[in-house]
Every structure is written in structure tokens, then in C-alpha cells.
Design a protein around this motif. Sequence first.
Motif, PDB file in Angstrom:
ATOM      1  N   GLN A 135      10.502  -6.179  -1.060  1.00 25.91           N
ATOM      2  CA  GLN A 135       9.301  -6.081  -0.221  1.00 25.91           C
ATOM      3  C   GLN A 135       8.036  -6.256  -1.071  1.00 25.91           C
ATOM      4  N   TYR A 165       6.413  -0.551   3.961  1.00 24.96           N
ATOM      5  CA  TYR A 165       7.153   0.230   4.943  1.00 24.96           C
ATOM      6  C   TYR A 165       7.821   1.441   4.294  1.00 24.96           C
ATOM      7  N   TYR A 166       8.018   2.482   5.100  1.00 27.50           N
ATOM      8  CA  TYR A 166       8.715   3.715   4.712  1.00 27.50           C
ATOM      9  C   TYR A 166       7.940   4.580   3.718  1.00 27.50           C
ATOM     10  N   THR A 175       4.368   0.183  11.720  1.00 25.67           N
ATOM     11  CA  THR A 175       5.279  -0.786  12.330  1.00 25.67           C
ATOM     12  C   THR A 175       6.616  -0.163  12.671  1.00 25.67           C
ATOM     13  N   ILE A 176       7.226   0.508  11.705  1.00 23.90           N
ATOM     14  CA  ILE A 176       8.532   1.112  11.954  1.00 23.90           C
ATOM     15  C   ILE A 176       8.347   2.529  12.505  1.00 23.90           C
ATOM     16  N   ASP A 220       7.613   5.619  10.159  1.00 18.85           N
ATOM     17  CA  ASP A 220       6.232   5.740   9.671  1.00 18.85           C
ATOM     18  C   ASP A 220       5.294   6.187  10.788  1.00 18.85           C
TER      19      ASP A 220
END
Length: 481
Positions: free
Chosen positions: A67, A298-299, A335-336, A339
Motif C-alpha cells: 500500500q 487504510y487500517y 473508506t473501510i 476505520d
Amino acid sequence: MHEIRQVVLETKATPEALSPGARRAYAELLKLKVGTCRQLLAAEPATAPGTLLVADCADFVALIISQDASQYEATMAAHDARLAVLEKTPANALRDYAQAEISLHQALSQIGFHHEVRGAWNLRRTAGLMQAVATRYPAFIPARKTLGLCQFGIGSLPEGYHWFLRLLGLRGSVEEGLRNLGLAATQPNDFQTESQILLALIRESYYKQGSESLALAYRLARDQPDNLLFNYLVVSLNKRQHHGDEALAAYRTRPTGPAYYPLGFVHHLAGDLLLYKGDYAASLAENEQFLREYRGDYYRKDAAFKLYLAAWLGGAPPATCERYRQQINLGGPLTIEEDIYAQRFYHDAQTLNATLTRARLQTDGGYYAQALSTLQQFRLTAATPARDQLEAPYRRARVWQGLGRLDSARADYLRTLRRSASLGEPAYYFAPQAALQLGYLAQAAGQRAAAKAYFERAVAYPKHEYKNSTDQKAKLALRQL
């Protein structure tokens, strides 16, 4: 059956396949040995479709795992360069498939790195290309893998995305997607193992077929103990199936060494598993390592939230807990769902109940007896916040379900629905998830009408933390009915 038999007969006569060298390189890539894969490809004809395809797979895997935004532009340029070479190559099944597959890599990379519009249009082009490959070369089984994945992915998107799909002219079909993926997973071809993994992940995520998916992961890992990807599947699927100890055992015996591409995300999984087990110091160390090694956006909020939980439940000083809580609010996309949940926790300044939180984590790890003992310490009073009033019966239901006491689980899921209605349906995920689980229980008992009503009820709840995934699972279950 006649169509499948005909495809199999034609497959045996289809000459286009990876060269032995490209096949060996691809096998190393499946182990996440990206460098070894590239070394093997260096001995192959540079402009051969199979070489270009596997080289592109290596770049795509490296970008998606890391990523790392600094790799994005170079990877996009490499996609374009390979497509330009393939455009000048004589057409055959492998050449046309490589073009479509590289276009898919490009589209998914664009979407993953926040170029959604370009990625969506590229996805539209990819779906058309792959459909053309499957039509022109009906015996070329690998095309069924990618076509099936596109068909399922598009067909299973929640209703809120349908206007965008119509705008792009994209049409999906869950049933056709599964059929094509099934062909690629059961018939011999260069990408059969990849197809089997994709199909297993879909069945586990959306169709409650976790045992079958785990059996595949264990078989693959047993056959190739040096394969980091297969080990990761064992860790991840055990975690998703609430087998905390089994997941930790696989994590601790994973293959390591400089030959493997750095898999930073596995430390985030380990951080969760140790949090479930109550080993808070080790959980902190794993998530800290994840944040140091991982290059993506992300995350990160989720990891900061888990750091906060480990510090708070582990009795760290308030200043340390607050430092981790503030870390949630640092930059990063929403987004996820993990999160989004973490950010909502920060913005709402939620005061978590330690008993319910500990029980939730124990349940997630499959430690149901401990979770039940923890829940017995919870006391409902007139001052109990609405969120905790809803969470308590929902947590009990999850524990009963994990223990196989389904009548007790149904009773507490129904209690969650009634309490949510009495509280004015606050926008928490407990009632929608309770409705979804009641639908699954009714479906398993053969009660189709009740299952349909519960799945529709799950979809009907307005915005909550896990609406996209809840709606997606409920809609796929309704299609099954």
C-alpha cells in the motif's frame, strides 16, 4: 453439464498457457517471494504474453501488499508499458487474457489509491475485455476466473452503488460469477489455485461456508509449508471463524526470511488476536510494529483504536490511553468499515463499558466460556446508556451462538431488536446484525419466510457502522432464498 463438459474437452486442445519458466515464477509469487519471481522471469522472453502477465502480477502484488503510494506512479507506468507491448503481439487467448488481466490490475490499483473515477471507467473496460476473451476463446479457463470475479463483485454491490454501475454500463450477476469462478477452480489451468482461493473467500465471507474454506487453506499450507500466502490464509480464516488460538498458532509458525515480501498487515491481525486473548502488552507491540512497517493509509485508525483498547484494558496510565485515542484522529481515509468505526468512536467521545468490551473481544477470539463469565458481571441500571443497553443482549446472543445454544441466541437477538425499537432505533449496528443473524438461523432451520423477513429487516435499518457489509450479506442471502 453439457456446456461444462464441452469446455473441458476444448481446454485440452487449447495450446495457450504459461511457459514452464513463467509457471515456476508464478508459483514463487504465490508464496509471496516477489524477488524470486522476478529473478526467474529474467530468463524468460521479455515480450512473451506469459512473461508480461506474471511480471505484472508481481508488481500488483507488491503494490497491494505494501500500500506504498510512492510505488503507485511507477506501477501504473509499468502497466501501460506492458499493455503497449501486448498491443503489438499477435492475438491468441493468452495475449488477450493478459491484456484484460493487466487492465484489471490497473483498475483495482486506481480505486485502491483514491483515483476512483479513473478506476471505475477502467473496470468497465476490463469487464468488456474479459467478456470478449471468454466469448472468443470459450475453452480458455483462466478467463472464467477473472470474468467470474468481476461478475460477482459487480452483482453483489449494495443498492447504493447501483446508480453508478448503471452510469458506467456495468451489469453483474452473482450466479454467473460463481459459476465461472467454479469452472476456473475445478478445471486444470495455470491459475486454478488462485481461483480456488478466491472462491473459498467468497463462500466464507458471504455464504457462511467457513469450514470448507479453512479445509482448503490448511491443505494448501500443509502441501507448501514455505508458502507465506497460504499460511496467511490459515491465520486470517481462523480469525474470521473466531478460532483465536488456532490463528495465533499459525501466525507463530509462519515462514519468515528475506525471500518473502514484507507482509506488515499480518502484525495487525496478530495484534487483534492477542487483544482477544487478553495479552495486552503483546497486542500493543504487534500493532506498533504494523504501524511502523505498513505504508498504506487504510487500517491506521483501526490500529490506533486497538492500541487504545489494549492500553485501557491493560491498565495503562490515562495519558498513554489518551495518546492512542488522539492517534485515531490523524489523517487517513474513511473508506473501510473498521476505520469508520474507529473514527466514530473518537468523534462521539464514546465511554466504553469495560465489561462489554472485554466480552466482545473474547467472543471475537472464540473464547466463549470466558466471555459468558465476563458478561455475568454486567448489570443493567436506570443510568445505563442506550448503546450498552443494546450491546448487552447482542453480546450474549453471540456467545450463545458460539456455544451452539441456538434457542438462547435467538431469544437474545430478539431482545436486541425489541430494545432497539423501544429506544427509537438508534444508529448502532447491534439491531441490524441481530436481524442478519436471525435470518441465518432461520435459513439453516429451513424457515424460508422467517429468514426472508429478517434479511429484509437487516437491510431496512438506516445508516450504521457496518451498513455496507450487512446489506451486502443480507442481499446475497435473499438471492439464495
